[in-house]
Scaffold this active site. Structure first.
Site, short mmCIF file in Angstrom:
data_model
loop_
_atom_site.label_atom_id
_atom_site.label_comp_id
_atom_site.label_asym_id
_atom_site.label_seq_id
_atom_site.Cartn_x
_atom_site.Cartn_y
_atom_site.Cartn_z
N GLU A 128 0.83 -1.21 0.00
CA GLU A 128 0.00 0.00 0.00
C GLU A 128 0.87 1.26 0.00
O GLU A 128 0.54 2.26 -0.64
CB GLU A 128 -0.91 -0.06 1.24
CG GLU A 128 -1.68 1.19 1.57
CD GLU A 128 -2.89 1.40 0.70
OE1 GLU A 128 -2.77 1.20 -0.52
OE2 GLU A 128 -3.94 1.80 1.23
N THR A 181 -4.12 9.32 -4.10
CA THR A 181 -3.98 9.45 -2.65
C THR A 181 -2.80 10.35 -2.29
O THR A 181 -2.90 11.19 -1.39
CB THR A 181 -3.80 8.05 -2.01
OG1 THR A 181 -4.98 7.30 -2.28
CG2 THR A 181 -3.61 8.13 -0.51
N1 HSE Z 1 -6.10 7.28 5.22
C1 HSE Z 1 -5.73 7.35 3.85
C2 HSE Z 1 -5.91 8.77 3.35
C3 HSE Z 1 -6.60 6.40 3.06
O1 HSE Z 1 -7.00 9.28 3.53
O2 HSE Z 1 -4.97 9.34 2.80
C4 HSE Z 1 -6.37 6.43 1.59
O3 HSE Z 1 -5.48 5.46 1.18
#
Ligand code: HSE
Length: 309
Positions: A128, A181
């Site tokens: 990830e 992201t």
């Molecule tokens: N917590 C992460 C974000 C989740 O909001 O950036 C997305 O991968």
């Protein structure tokens, strides 16, 4: 066992008040993956259907996560991975983490299950991290554990499994634009005021308490994000109108799913979740952006085996 076909579900991270810590697992959206033992050692990605993703193991999230678990276990076999993407990359419902967690979960089965869910989440996080530019486990954990999860800390990783109220459903709108992201993280402020932090951690605490007590009113009251949503919602076309429609249709709460562009709501019961879906379609149907709407019960099992050989 030589080969495993799995369903690796989509997940919703952040859940409004819990940026980088809360997440839950969906049932009706997910990828399929086949993981096969090979005589040749190492990890190979042999097929990717439904998305344009790298085949090179070290550049593919499933490949990197698979290498993490294979290097730790050092078995006398290798694996090849086929990925059938139904979750579009950059959709905000854990596309990269479904690939990463699916790979490690299935390899663990082929190894004879030497690792527990905490350890699998830690391996999945490695994959990830290459997609988002930062290690976080709030999408990987709900895929591996199922239900609602809270990532208490990253180093060393500690995931807390939370209960799922029996009538809990989610309705998701996925506007088909891509939000990376890494970019959605880059626009966030590096510091927050104490006043905002107090509200946010109060909401995380009361949300968790609401899950334990099946207190839908408290859950609803806690689904507020005054830190991240004001910044990221600007990246999502018609966010305010969709959120308003979801709440007006009776959703317990609504917000950005992960880093967006998907917008999630939590609902009490399937009937309400469907009503929320209709309300969302009313908002989006005459807009120029293609979209998908999903209604899903919370998936308390996480990744599932479709078949094995
Ligand atoms: N917590 C992460 C974000 C989740 O909001 O950036 C997305 O991968």
């Amino acid at each position: 066992m030589k080969e495993l076909k799995i369903f690796s579900p989509a997940t919703v991270a952040n859940v409004s008040c819990g940026f980088d810590v809360l997440g839950f697992c969906l049932d009706t959206i997910g990828d399929e993956m086949i993981i096969r033992k090979t005589v040749e050692k190492g990890v190979r990605i042999t097929k990717i259907v439904g998305a344009d993703l790298p085949f090179e193991t070290k550049k593919n999230v499933a490949g990197v996560a698979a290498l993490a678990i294979m290097n730790a276990a050092n078995p006398d076999f290798g694996v090849e991975i086929e990925i059938y993407k139904n979750i579009k990359p950059g959709s905000g419902v854990g596309s990269s983490s479904a690939s990463a967690s699916g790979a490690v979960w299935a390899i663990n089965e082929l190894l004879g299950k030497p690792y527990n869910k905490q350890e699998l989440t830690a391996f999945g996080m490695k994959g990830e991290a290459i997609a988002s530019g930062a290690e976080h486990a709030d999408n990987v954990a709900p895929g591996i554990f199922g239900g609602f999860t809270l990532v208490k800390q990253l180093n060393p990783l500690k995931v807390v499994q939370l209960p799922t109220p029996s009538k809990m459903y989610a309705t998701i709108l996925h506007p088909q634009i891509e939000v990376k992201t890494s970019e959605a993280r880059a626009i966030l402020p590096k510091e927050v005021s104490l006043q905002k932090a107090i509200k946010q951690w109060a909401n995380v605490g009361s949300f968790v308490s609401g899950l334990y007590d099946e207190d839908y009113e408290l859950i609803s009251d806690s689904l507020v994000d005054n830190i991240v949503e004001p910044h990221r919602s600007k990246l999502i076309p018609h966010f305010d109108a969709v959120k308003e429609a979801m709440l007006k249709a009776g959703a317990l709460g609504a917000g950005i799913s992960g880093s967006g562009p998907s917008i999630f709501s939590l609902c009490k019961g399937e009937e309400n979740a469907k009503k929320v879906a209709e309300a969302v379609i009313e908002v989006y149907k005459d807009k120029s952006i293609n979209y998908d709407v999903y209604v899903s019960k919370i998936n308390t099992k996480g990744i599932k085996i479709i078949n094995l050989k």
